[in-house]
Design a protein around this motif. Structure first.
Motif, mmCIF file in Angstrom:
data_model
loop_
_atom_site.group_PDB
_atom_site.id
_atom_site.type_symbol
_atom_site.label_atom_id
_atom_site.label_comp_id
_atom_site.label_asym_id
_atom_site.label_seq_id
_atom_site.Cartn_x
_atom_site.Cartn_y
_atom_site.Cartn_z
ATOM 1 N N UNK A 41 0.833 -1.194 0.000
ATOM 2 C CA UNK A 41 0.000 0.000 0.000
ATOM 3 C C UNK A 41 0.873 1.250 0.000
ATOM 4 N N UNK A 42 0.523 2.244 -0.853
ATOM 5 C CA UNK A 42 1.373 3.415 -0.969
ATOM 6 C C UNK A 42 0.594 4.572 -1.571
ATOM 7 N N UNK A 43 1.098 5.769 -1.323
ATOM 8 C CA UNK A 43 0.632 6.964 -2.011
ATOM 9 C C UNK A 43 1.727 8.028 -1.924
ATOM 10 N N UNK A 44 1.635 9.002 -2.832
ATOM 11 C CA UNK A 44 2.597 10.103 -2.852
ATOM 12 C C UNK A 44 1.825 11.404 -2.994
ATOM 13 N N UNK A 45 2.250 12.457 -2.267
ATOM 14 C CA UNK A 45 1.601 13.758 -2.333
ATOM 15 C C UNK A 45 2.659 14.857 -2.490
ATOM 16 N N UNK A 46 2.293 15.884 -3.229
ATOM 17 C CA UNK A 46 3.188 17.032 -3.384
ATOM 18 C C UNK A 46 3.464 17.687 -2.029
ATOM 19 N N UNK A 47 2.421 17.847 -1.247
ATOM 20 C CA UNK A 47 2.530 18.260 0.152
ATOM 21 C C UNK A 47 1.529 17.427 0.937
ATOM 22 N N UNK B 95 2.098 18.737 -13.598
ATOM 23 C CA UNK B 95 2.577 18.425 -12.259
ATOM 24 C C UNK B 95 1.655 17.371 -11.631
ATOM 25 N N UNK B 96 2.123 16.758 -10.566
ATOM 26 C CA UNK B 96 1.343 15.789 -9.813
ATOM 27 C C UNK B 96 1.069 16.340 -8.421
ATOM 28 N N UNK B 97 -0.188 16.384 -8.055
ATOM 29 C CA UNK B 97 -0.560 16.781 -6.695
ATOM 30 C C UNK B 97 -0.594 15.561 -5.786
ATOM 31 N N UNK B 98 -1.131 14.441 -6.301
ATOM 32 C CA UNK B 98 -1.167 13.201 -5.515
ATOM 33 C C UNK B 98 -1.244 12.013 -6.457
ATOM 34 N N UNK C 114 -2.908 23.152 -0.284
ATOM 35 C CA UNK C 114 -2.714 24.600 -0.446
ATOM 36 C C UNK C 114 -1.218 24.883 -0.521
ATOM 37 N N UNK C 115 -0.764 25.475 -1.629
ATOM 38 C CA UNK C 115 0.663 25.708 -1.799
ATOM 39 C C UNK C 115 0.889 26.819 -2.826
ATOM 40 N N UNK C 116 2.086 27.379 -2.820
ATOM 41 C CA UNK C 116 2.469 28.381 -3.791
ATOM 42 C C UNK C 116 2.913 27.703 -5.093
ATOM 43 N N UNK C 117 2.590 28.287 -6.248
ATOM 44 C CA UNK C 117 2.994 27.674 -7.524
ATOM 45 C C UNK C 117 4.496 27.459 -7.647
ATOM 46 N N UNK C 118 5.288 28.303 -6.998
ATOM 47 C CA UNK C 118 6.744 28.161 -7.098
ATOM 48 C C UNK C 118 7.237 26.825 -6.548
ATOM 49 N N UNK C 119 6.466 26.203 -5.650
ATOM 50 C CA UNK C 119 6.892 24.928 -5.065
ATOM 51 C C UNK C 119 6.822 23.789 -6.079
ATOM 52 N N UNK C 120 6.135 24.010 -7.221
ATOM 53 C CA UNK C 120 5.988 22.953 -8.221
ATOM 54 C C UNK C 120 7.209 22.818 -9.119
ATOM 55 N N UNK C 121 8.048 23.849 -9.178
ATOM 56 C CA UNK C 121 9.099 23.894 -10.188
ATOM 57 C C UNK C 121 10.109 22.767 -10.039
ATOM 58 N N UNK C 122 10.466 22.410 -8.830
ATOM 59 C CA UNK C 122 11.455 21.356 -8.602
ATOM 60 C C UNK C 122 10.818 20.051 -8.136
ATOM 61 N N UNK C 123 9.597 19.835 -8.548
ATOM 62 C CA UNK C 123 8.862 18.655 -8.072
ATOM 63 C C UNK C 123 9.495 17.368 -8.596
ATOM 64 N N UNK C 124 9.604 16.373 -7.729
ATOM 65 C CA UNK C 124 10.116 15.057 -8.106
ATOM 66 C C UNK C 124 9.152 13.989 -7.574
#
Length: 618
Positions: free
Chosen positions: A21-27, A246-249, A284-294
């Motif tokens: 079981x797993x999941x991933x979230x941007x925040x 981008x991926x949020x979740x 809830x997040x600032x768009x700038x946080x998406x730039x280096x998303x992995x």
């Protein structure tokens, strides 16, 4: 399967699901947040609404916008509204007309009159969507035609999913997926194609949410169902022809991402949310946080080969039957009972089987029905049958995740029926009710289903026959009464939802279904013959209105294995109630020809009891 083998299989499923079981979230998500409408309210932007006031049996109705109210009829309804920083616009439907309203930021409301004929025709279609631009121009989508006031624009492709979005800053946008599941975002200036992971078996309904930030830039949130082990809440930034993704979740185990919503607040913060069965998810997040998303890489990238559910259920049924004949009802629906039947029913065991499945592109239940219908046909008849299936457009019903589910339910209940008329004359008869139900349901996304049911059963009943004038009815007791009915059914099934979106799930639930249709009844030959001889007239009617309702409240326990491709099992237990009503009364306004008699009766069956259901998931 032996108890030891079943125990081993369940233990293996539990272990496999717990490890994988797993999941991933941007925040990390929050369970609390602010919806877009709540945010608009915080900016003091007016909204349109509906109000009523009743005194005794007299009611009055209003449509309100800002500080203004407009008197409307009982059936009036708001069909569209768009809220901007400078003004709020709304369209409401009253009788056959559509009216345009507005309210300024200060709350001053105004009615502008009827919308154009083109917009009214678009709004009148059952599948239309609409908004109003900041300048007050109605915008409506019907089919592949986008109406903008008196103008219209043809879209490239036919939308199978679509969503309008407006922003408080005064912009609007439309996002839609065409029949090839290609996503397009734009407005009257043009559209940009977005390369998403949507495919022919992805969810279709409520998967898009768009928020415009200027005339040529938008944020787009998409729920992308790749397979039961790979589901994503994705975010796209469109600027002209440029698209960033981008991926949020991303999740294997649950339903985060369904019913997405996106907007950007005045401080520049992005608000992405999901309204799921397992709760609300807010990011809830600032768009700038998406730039280096992995984002985490989900290894399950292929479409599911199979999606099969097989179920067996048992219910210990207790019966309560209310059956009578009545005098013609007056305008208030009141009428006096003429005769009735009391029932002493034994408990019975309802057995139910369900099967729904798809293998590759093949609908297994549909293939079974086709094969059964063609079993004894020659080659020429089979060719004609194939053409008939095609002409009916049956395959077109199964878009996206839709699957045909077959259901068979049966039970036999013995009992004693005691008939009594107004003269206290009684008849007593023992009987056995052979109840059978056959259903074909098209399962929809998010747990909904609809389809048809055929039901037949038998039970002794009191019957009244009326001639023209509706006086002095002939009263009979029919020990051989039987009926069969055909219903259109719509309902919600939590286990269906869980089998598509969830892996390990344990919770209480309430499900329901509603059916409406016609039934044909068969009165015993001796009763009909005697009534016709006494009256000297022929009996003509044998059709009535049937209403069905069912409620199921219980506990669902489900476990699936990620490593085994989603193989799993679920158990359901609780209390279920079925209510079946057969309407065949007469009123003072019923017209009967001089040479005929019509039959009249009413009956309501209530069947309830504890149930247990086992679902095998593949």
């Amino acid at each position: 399967m032996t108890p030891r083998l079943l125990t081993f299989a369940l233990g293996w499923l539990l272990a496999a699901s717990a490890v994988a079981a797993q999941h991933w979230e941007h925040i990390p998500h929050s369970k609390q947040g602010i919806s877009y409408n709540q945010y608009l309210a915080s900016l003091n932007i007016p909204a349109a609404g509906h109000r009523s006031q009743c005194k005794d049996d007299r009611c009055r109705y209003w449509i309100s916008i800002g500080n203004a109210e407009f008197r409307v009829s009982k059936d009036a309804a708001i069909v569209s509204q768009s809220r901007y920083d400078g003004a709020t616009w709304a369209i409401y439907h009253d009788d056959e007309d559509y009216y345009l309203l507005s309210a300024s930021r200060s709350g001053r409301g105004k009615r502008h009159g009827k919308v154009s004929r083109e917009i009214a025709a678009c709004l009148a279609t059952a599948v239309s969507q609409s908004i109003i631009s900041v300048s007050g121009t109605p915008v409506c989508l019907s089919g592949n035609t986008l109406y903008l006031g008196s103008e219209k624009k043809r879209l490239s492709g036919n939308p199978v999913a679509s969503s309008f979005g407006t922003s408080y800053s005064g912009y609007w946008a439309l996002a839609y997926a065409d029949e090839k599941m290609q996503v397009h975002v734009g407005n009257h200036k043009g559209f940009t194609q977005v390369l998403s992971s949507l495919h022919e078996r992805s969810d279709i309904d409520q998967v898009l949410s768009v928020f415009p930030t200027s005339q040529n830039s938008q944020w787009l949130a998409v729920y992308e169902y790749m397979n039961k082990r790979n589901k994503s809440l994705r975010l796209y930034r469109i600027k002209g022809d440029s698209v960033s993704d981008y991926t949020v979740a991303n999740t294997v185990e649950d339903d985060r991402g369904v019913r997405p919503m996106v907007y950007q607040s005045l401080d520049g913060e992005l608000h992405v949310s999901s309204d799921a069965l397992t709760g609300n998810y807010f990011y809830d997040f600032q768009p700038s946080s998406l730039h280096d998303q992995q984002p985490h890489y989900n290894p399950f990238q292929s479409v599911d080969v199979a999606d099969i559910t097989a179920s067996v259920g048992l219910r210990l049924t207790r019966w309560h039957v209310n059956q009578s004949t009545k005098e013609p009802s007056n305008g208030d629906g009141d009428s006096k009972s003429l005769s009735s039947t009391e029932y002493e029913m034994n408990d019975s065991m309802l057995t139910e089987y369900r099967f729904a499945g798809r293998f590759m592109r093949t609908q297994l239940a549909l293939s079974y029905l086709k094969n059964e219908s063609e079993r004894n046909m020659n080659s020429l008849q089979k060719t004609a049958s194939h053409k008939l299936w095609g002409a009916l457009g049956i395959d077109g019903l199964f878009k996206g995740p839709a699957v045909l589910r077959l259901e068979v339910a049966s039970e036999k209940a013995g009992g004693i029926a005691t008939y009594e008329d107004a003269n206290d004359q009684q008849q007593v008869v023992a009987f056995e009710n052979d109840y059978r139900r056959y259903s074909a349901m098209v399962t929809q996304e998010l747990g909904w289903f609809m389809g048809g049911s055929y039901v037949r059963n038998n039970m002794p009943m009191a019957i009244a026959f009326y001639e023209a004038g509706l006086s002095d009815p002939l009263l009979y007791f029919d020990p051989d009464f039987s009926l069969q009915k055909l219903l259109f059914v719509i309902g919600y099934d939590t286990s269906q939802y869980a089998s598509r979106y969830l892996f390990s799930y344990r919770d209480f639930y309430i499900d329901g279904r509603f059916g409406i249709g016609l039934y044909q009844y068969d009165i015993g030959r001796d009763v009909v013959r005697d009534a016709e001889q006494v009256s000297g007239k022929s009996h003509s009617s044998d059709i009535g209105l049937a209403l069905d309702g069912a409620l199921e409240a219980g506990y669902l326990w489900q476990v699936r294995s990620v490593d085994a491709g989603g193989l799993g099992v679920s158990f359901q237990t609780g209390i279920s109630v079925d209510i079946e009503t057969y309407l065949n009364g007469v009123s003072e306004d019923t017209e009967v020809d001089d040479d005929e008699i019509v039959s009249s009766f009413e009956r309501t069956d209530i069947r309830w009891g504890p149930y247990l259901r086992l679902n095998l998931l593949f």
